[in-house]
Design an enzyme around this catalytic site. Structure first.
Site, PDB file in Angstrom:
ATOM      1  N   LYS A 204      16.085 -86.609  44.088  1.00 25.98           N
ATOM      2  CA  LYS A 204      16.759 -87.442  43.096  1.00 25.98           C
ATOM      3  C   LYS A 204      17.879 -86.653  42.394  1.00 25.98           C
ATOM      4  CE  LYS A 204      14.558 -91.352  43.652  1.00 25.98           C
ATOM      5  NZ  LYS A 204      13.785 -91.074  44.859  1.00 25.98           N
TER       6      LYS A 204
HETATM    7  C1  LIG Z   1      14.015 -97.455  43.369  1.00 22.23           C
HETATM    8  C2  LIG Z   1      12.864 -96.511  43.274  1.00 22.23           C
HETATM    9  N1  LIG Z   1      11.896 -96.743  42.368  1.00 22.23           N
HETATM   10  C3  LIG Z   1      10.848 -95.924  42.205  1.00 22.23           C
HETATM   11  C4  LIG Z   1      10.716 -94.800  42.982  1.00 22.23           C
HETATM   12  C5  LIG Z   1       9.499 -93.943  42.807  1.00 22.23           C
HETATM   13  O1  LIG Z   1       9.850 -92.685  42.322  1.00 22.23           O
HETATM   14  P1  LIG Z   1       8.745 -91.524  42.272  1.00 22.23           P
HETATM   15  O2  LIG Z   1       8.700 -90.913  43.648  1.00 22.23           O
HETATM   16  O3  LIG Z   1       9.257 -90.578  41.234  1.00 22.23           O
HETATM   17  O4  LIG Z   1       7.472 -92.151  41.896  1.00 22.23           O
HETATM   18  C6  LIG Z   1      11.684 -94.501  43.951  1.00 22.23           C
HETATM   19  C7  LIG Z   1      11.529 -93.320  44.796  1.00 22.23           C
HETATM   20  O5  LIG Z   1      12.217 -93.059  45.728  1.00 22.23           O
HETATM   21  C8  LIG Z   1      12.783 -95.377  44.101  1.00 22.23           C
HETATM   22  O6  LIG Z   1      13.721 -95.159  45.014  1.00 22.23           O
END
Ligand SMILES: Cc1ncc(COP(=O)(O)O)c(C=O)c1O
Length: 416
Positions: A204
């Site tokens: 990210k």
């Molecule tokens: C749009 C979106 N929401 C939520 C997430 C979830 O993030 P995390 O891996 O920090 O839980 C991601 C992860 O790629 C994502 O792309």
């Protein structure tokens, strides 16, 4: 050796490494002073009074809908064009995700379709497996790739339909929007919704390896999310064991284990300090890609908007399949074979077995996402991408498009 461009390369520098070492040497590894500092500095960076650090954006989203009181049997509007997390957290609480189609250019949630889906729900025509009396209570827009939606339109839509808004801002730090060129900029998380949820997953815009943050202007929501992030305990370990703290605690609710560690926050603090510098680097890469690929007729490039500060987490191109003799997967195989890391964001949720089988979603109920995803490829964009790497991506993409033109022109094919 042939050049290999990864899809993403994390930008980890000495300050992150030194801070992790300092955290290890301090003897305090779990949630403690570095998490507190990370929360305060992140809150200031987005302009929110409260920030709750957790171990993923998924955790932040789950805590957000729990704090807002989402109940089993209720309904929440969720874009079909998103990652698993956005909808699964609605299922965690036994509620129904109502999938919404996407805008053909930004691929962000289409509010006109959201309206249609609400009408269909109320008329009992959405799906036999979603009861017509499932009460719609919220909407979870996603700012895909870091290009923010129109926050005012979301707010008006939510107000009109009595919904809360939780932003899935996993891609949107730092990112801003404004209504028009005479309006002030508003940062994602600066009161852009009831709760904004950010991701610090490895690839990210800033990372802590795994991690996330929920920001809000509402002290009660922040309090509930903090409580539920650590077993519903009346106070956390730092509060209990640091100087002057009490050992005792009370369980106030059956919470979760979502707290961030100081080790992770040690990385986050220094990533945060470079967040805007890294965003600018990605923006410069994106501009180069946009310029260099502008004349490739086989492609549609990601949109830009003078009223958005784009985080450029992703650089998604759309293939014009009618101008190519190969499909998206073949293009991706070729890109990978030639050393260009790439991905797809995303196969829409309604085309996954769980959502098809559980809710009976059909491809024709979400036609834009159904058509668009087959054309999507995300190209590499990351800070520190070298000029040779950018050139390699551009030349490989151009070469593949040239080499895979149909032998019969689309115009001739149409005449025959
Ligand atoms: C749009 C979106 N929401 C939520 C997430 C979830 O993030 P995390 O891996 O920090 O839980 C991601 C992860 O790629 C994502 O792309």
């Amino acid at each position: 050796m042939a050049i290999q461009v990864p899809f993403f390369r994390p930008d980890i520098r000495e300050p992150e490494i030194d801070e992790v070492v300092a955290s290890l040497r301090s003897g305090w590894l779990t949630t403690g002073p570095r998490v507190k500092r990370f929360e305060e500095e992140f809150a200031a960076a987005v302009g929110a009074p409260h920030a709750v650090a957790v171990n993923s954006a998924t955790a932040a989203l789950h805590l957000a809908v729990e704090a807002l009181g989402l109940k089993a049997g209720e309904a929440v509007l969720v874009p079909t064009m998103t990652f698993a997390a956005t909808a699964e957290i609605v299922r965690y609480l036994g509620a129904h995700p109502i999938l919404v189609d996407c805008d053909p250019v930004t691929t962000n949630l289409d509010l006109d379709d959201a309206r249609c889906k609400l009408e269909a729900l109320r008329a009992g025509k959405l799906s036999a497996r979603i009861p017509a009396d499932a009460k719609p209570v919220g909407i979870i827009p996603v700012h895909i790739g870091g290009l923010m939606m129109d926050v005012e339109r979301i707010r008006a839509f939510a107000h009109e339909n009595g919904l809360w808004v939780v932003e899935d801002a996993a891609h949107a730090f730092p990112a801003s929007w404004r209504k028009d060129s005479s309006s002030p900029w508003q940062r994602c998380g600066e009161n852009t919704s009831a709760i904004s949820c950010f991701s610090f997953y490895a690839n990210k815009t800033i990372t802590t390896g795994e991690g996330g943050m929920a920001t809000t202007t509402d002290a009660e929501l922040a309090h509930r999310m903090r409580l539920m992030s650590l077993h519903g305990l009346s106070h956390d370990a730092w509060g209990r064991y640091s100087g002057g703290g009490k050992w005792d605690y009370r369980i106030l609710a059956p919470g979760f284990k979502y707290n961030l560690t100081d080790l992770a926050a040690a990385i986050g603090i220094h990533q945060l300090a470079r967040a805007e510098a890294m965003r600018r680097e990605r923006e410069a890469v994106a501009r180069e890609l946009l310029d260099a690929l502008d004349d490739v007729e086989e492609l549609e490039l990601p949109p830009t908007d003078e009223n958005r500060i784009h985080s450029w987490h992703l650089f998604p191109i759309r293939l014009r399949l009618e101008r190519l003799s190969v499909d998206r997967n073949q293009v991706m195989d070729e890109l990978k074979a030639r050393g260009v890391g790439c991905s797809v964001h995303w196969r829409p949720l309604h085309l996954h077995p769980y959502y098809e089988e559980t809710f009976g979603w059909r491809a024709d109920a979400l036609p834009v996402a159904t058509r668009t995803w087959e054309r999507l490829i995300s190209l590499p964009v990351f800070p520190g991408m070298r000029p040779t790497e950018i050139r390699h991506v551009v030349e490989t993409v151009k070469d593949l498009c040239r080499a895979n033109r149909p032998t019969v022109s689309p115009a001739a094919a149409a005449r025959s």
